[in-house]
Design a protein around this motif. Structure first.
Motif, mmCIF file in Angstrom:
data_model
loop_
_atom_site.group_PDB
_atom_site.id
_atom_site.type_symbol
_atom_site.label_atom_id
_atom_site.label_comp_id
_atom_site.label_asym_id
_atom_site.label_seq_id
_atom_site.Cartn_x
_atom_site.Cartn_y
_atom_site.Cartn_z
ATOM 1 N N UNK A 1 0.288 7.822 4.118
ATOM 2 C CA UNK A 1 0.150 6.775 5.126
ATOM 3 C C UNK A 1 -0.440 5.551 4.421
ATOM 4 N N UNK A 2 0.369 4.516 4.271
ATOM 5 C CA UNK A 2 -0.046 3.337 3.503
ATOM 6 C C UNK A 2 -1.019 2.505 4.327
ATOM 7 N N UNK A 3 -2.180 2.237 3.747
ATOM 8 C CA UNK A 3 -3.203 1.433 4.422
ATOM 9 C C UNK A 3 -3.230 -0.005 3.917
ATOM 10 N N UNK A 4 -2.783 -0.191 2.674
ATOM 11 C CA UNK A 4 -2.858 -1.536 2.089
ATOM 12 C C UNK A 4 -1.884 -1.647 0.928
ATOM 13 N N UNK A 5 -1.207 -2.806 0.856
ATOM 14 C CA UNK A 5 -0.338 -3.120 -0.276
ATOM 15 C C UNK A 5 -0.886 -4.338 -1.002
ATOM 16 N N UNK A 6 -0.877 -4.282 -2.333
ATOM 17 C CA UNK A 6 -1.262 -5.416 -3.160
ATOM 18 C C UNK A 6 -0.096 -5.760 -4.072
ATOM 19 N N UNK A 7 0.187 -7.027 -4.219
ATOM 20 C CA UNK A 7 1.258 -7.440 -5.112
ATOM 21 C C UNK A 7 0.793 -8.464 -6.119
ATOM 22 N N UNK A 8 1.208 -8.272 -7.363
ATOM 23 C CA UNK A 8 0.931 -9.251 -8.417
ATOM 24 C C UNK A 8 2.227 -9.515 -9.158
ATOM 25 N N UNK A 9 2.737 -10.743 -9.020
ATOM 26 C CA UNK A 9 3.952 -11.166 -9.701
ATOM 27 C C UNK A 9 3.528 -12.213 -10.731
ATOM 28 N N UNK A 10 3.347 -11.790 -11.970
ATOM 29 C CA UNK A 10 2.889 -12.689 -13.036
ATOM 30 C C UNK A 10 4.118 -13.254 -13.730
#
Length: 220
Positions: A172-181
């Motif tokens: 159960x996903x609680x949080x998504x973080x994205x880093x596009x460098x």
């Protein structure tokens, strides 16, 4: 994850798209046995009005499913394109000599809670979903020379044996973080030249992602 503002991505559609395009995730867990990492293909699902979920399966012989209790916090790392970037590829380097080597990449971190799903119906559903999606792509890549494999292609006793040897996982996903460098912190002329060089060295995938962050590009 360290995310300078110019590399931070919080658009759910962009994060979901990366996971769907690059579904082999690294499941990071912590138990009494210590830190562990397992590389698994995931299926991203979100029923209407429901929570975001990640589904996968592991071999029954893999101890991870016995080391973790339901509700254990986990992290899944999904990585897309990545490339070394030489300072020589920036025009400004040849003027000021103030550029240094770096690495560009796109990643998504999914934080959530794990549930162990040791039941055949769930496992069969996960395998079926993964098979339908990836076999269609495999058949297309092969020029449709081979028909997409279906679970019904396997002899029932053999399929039953395979399914009984795996255990399902649901997060159960609680949080998504994205880093596009993608060199967003560089000047426009440096980014343009970088994309052109990446095209020339056979990295059109990374070049295309860099161009998406140019002003006026679709979605910007």
């Amino acid at each position: 994850m360290y995310k300078p503002s110019h590399f931070n991505v919080d658009d759910p559609a962009a994060l979901h798209a990366l996971i769907q395009a690059h579904p082999l995730g690294c499941l990071v867990t912590q138990s009494e046995a210590g830190l562990d990492a397992n590389h698994l293909p995931f299926e991203l699902l979100q029923d209407e009005g429901g929570p975001l979920r990640l589904l996968a399966h592991v071999a029954r012989a893999n101890p991870v499913w016995q080391q973790l209790a339901d509700g254990s916090p986990v992290l899944v790392v999904f990585r897309a394109e990545q490339a070394y970037i030489s300072p020589n590829w920036y025009p400004s380097k040849h003027q000021s000599h103030e550029q240094v080597p770096t690495w560009n990449y796109r990643v998504v971190h999914a934080h959530g809670r794990l549930s162990i799903r040791d039941d055949e119906k769930f496992v069969r559903g996960v395998v079926g979903r993964l098979t339908r999606r990836h076999e269609a792509r495999a058949s297309e890549l092969a020029g449709n020379e081979f028909a997409a494999w279906k679970m019904s292609d396997a002899a029932p006793p053999y399929l039953q044996k395979i399914l009984s040897a795996i255990v399902g996982l649901e997060i159960a996903v609680e949080r998504l973080e994205g880093k596009f460098k993608l060199s967003q912190n560089k000047q426009p002329e440096d980014r343009l030249a970088l994309a052109q060089t990446l095209d020339a060295v056979g990295r059109a995938d990374m070049a295309g992602e860099i161009r998406k962050f140019e002003p006026g590009s679709p979605g910007r």
